[in-house]
Write an enzyme that holds these catalytic residues in place. Sequence first.
Site, PDB file in Angstrom:
ATOM      1  N   GLU A 144       0.802  -1.224   0.000  1.00 19.43           N
ATOM      2  CA  GLU A 144       0.000   0.000   0.000  1.00 19.43           C
ATOM      3  C   GLU A 144       0.835   1.275   0.000  1.00 19.43           C
ATOM      4  OE1 GLU A 144      -3.042   0.499  -0.392  1.00 19.43           O
ATOM      5  OE2 GLU A 144      -4.145  -1.314   0.128  1.00 19.43           O
ATOM      6  N   SER A 190     -31.206 -30.076  51.637  1.00 16.55           N
ATOM      7  CA  SER A 190     -30.389 -30.563  52.759  1.00 16.55           C
ATOM      8  C   SER A 190     -28.962 -30.025  52.761  1.00 16.55           C
ATOM      9  CB  SER A 190     -30.338 -32.097  52.721  1.00 16.55           C
ATOM     10  OG  SER A 190     -31.605 -32.657  52.945  1.00 16.55           O
TER      11      SER A 190
END
Length: 673
Positions: free
Chosen positions: A81, A340
Amino acid sequence: MTRVLVLLALLLWGGAAARDGLDGWIDQTVLPPLGQDTSAEVRDRNGDLLRVYTVADGRWRLRAGVGDVDPGYLKMLTTYEDRRFYSHSGVDPRAILRATWQSAKAGRVISGGSTLTMQVARLLEDSGTGQWAGKLRQMRVALALERRLSKAEILDLYLLLAPMGGNLEGVRAATLSYFGKEPRRLTPAESAMLVALPQSPEARRPDRAPAAAAEARNRVLDRALRYGAITEGEARAAKSDTAPYQRHAFPALAPHLTDHARAFAPDTPVQTLTLYAQVQHQMEALARAATRPLSDRLSIAILVADHASGEIVASVGSAGLGEDGQGFVDMTRAVRSPGSTLKPLIYGLAFDQGLAHPETLIDDRPMAFDGYAPQNFDGEFRGELPVAEALRLSLNLPAVQLTDAIGPQNLIAALRRAGADPQVPGGKPGLAVALGGLGLTLTDLVQMYGGLANGGQALPLHWRADAAGDPTRVLSRASAWQIGHVLSALTPPPGAPANKLAYKTGTSYGHRDAWAVGYDGRHVIGVWLGRPDGTPVPGVFGGDLAAPVLFEAFARLKPQFDALPPPPPETLMIGASSLPEPLRRFRSRRAEVAPDQPNLVFPPDGAVLAVADTLPVKVRDGRPPFTWLANGQPIVTGERGREVTLPGLGRGFNDLAVIDAMGRSARVTIQVE
């Protein structure tokens, strides 16, 4: 367009006299906002992604700087680029002249003259590329950016904003979506794909246009090879890469907890939790596997914590978010009946108060406490037995007796010391709290059991690294160890490893909740199964469903259990015969003890008797009045005595039965000659 590019190139290469005006023009540039909204991220303790969110417009835009991406990709990007990126001042006159010459010669645009900085300017302002006014603005912004930012900061903006197809922006969003990984290590093929995509992000999407994507990738590879960014072998291998570039789902681990974290700190872009992503993944997979063969409406929650630090390691609020809405309920935070599971704390408090010892004998027989007459889960009673055995069998009557002795309010206070937030119906606790008659969350229970595991000191569970709290003493070291020693002697579920894991199961009234909570020397894990709406689930028991999941969770957490600690030196470890007299037997001071099951002691079962006008019979235990039956017919009713005389019976076999006031019966068969 060609004329514009030539004029701009001449302007930029103008003499010193023009530069003063150009400098002022650049310095007066109003830059677009440089701060960009980014996807909120929630990470685990190692920095791995747990969850990522889109920005307001639905785009995935994840932060990633130069130091977060593969250097090979950056080299390929600048090679393709903007080869003079590190030397120009934002605009590359040579590139503009080259592009102008190529366009004039071919009669069409062959290559662009935009630098990476100009592309960043375009992305920041979302401006077009084809109009000369837009190009001039990009050049001006690019020149200004170069004066105010470093090259690395400009690259950071490109890495964040480059369009990558669909709703993906930035390199990191692309690598996670297309490659399923972070951008730290990329292959040349992957790097080239990322370089090619922003030029035409929709036409080159590898998940929708693989041929066009591969062609564009190969052009990038050719240029990278030409300018020495890669070797010929790397280029050849990259062009032959046929990896399926399909979009991967972004990480969405621990959805309930990550949503909670984001709501807790909505303006924090990156949050780090105490979770381990790999463990979280394992627990979520276990939750799905555990509920797959069960009802579609059955949900599950799993919570894993380090009891020595209070750090939450994994948190599963449901098996999946689903479509029925119930999966969205975080069941680690839902208030439910614990069944329990409070019994270990009850026994530990009794040990601390000198009311009992694991070897103390305690009655398991019908009792009433001011009209409250609890029953065991199976309806049976075991008579007198050691406290340790009563806890292992999860008997109700011994637990209620001890709760009555220590005081229900003291049990609630101990839960609060452990960091739990018990919800008591009516606000005043009664003896029913011993059997689950209150509301707790799975987080509450895991924190309580973490205190048992941590020598009686509970640490606040936390998912934020900066939220650690101080420990609170709940039980003495000796009592906590005794509880762990008793619970570790429980038989593991079928197929589970026989390692020493201290654990307890529970089932709430009506089979609405199935629980299993356990710990070893390092971790504590809690499991809940049920329906979020509280609908009963017949046949659901903590021991049958939740306990196997608990042991499997430990197996997935680590290859071996960590050993439970040795007893502290102050622990009283003696047999029942050596206990002090007050500790040898526990007797409730308030309970009304009902007689045991009636026992028909005469005549004995199978007796052969001579025919007679009357037959004396005798019953032991049971509660009067009694009803006597012969061959199914009532003969004597309302009898309070334990010895009566029945009318003579016929020859042959006869069935005799006695029924006490509580409906319990005894039966024998005799033969009359």
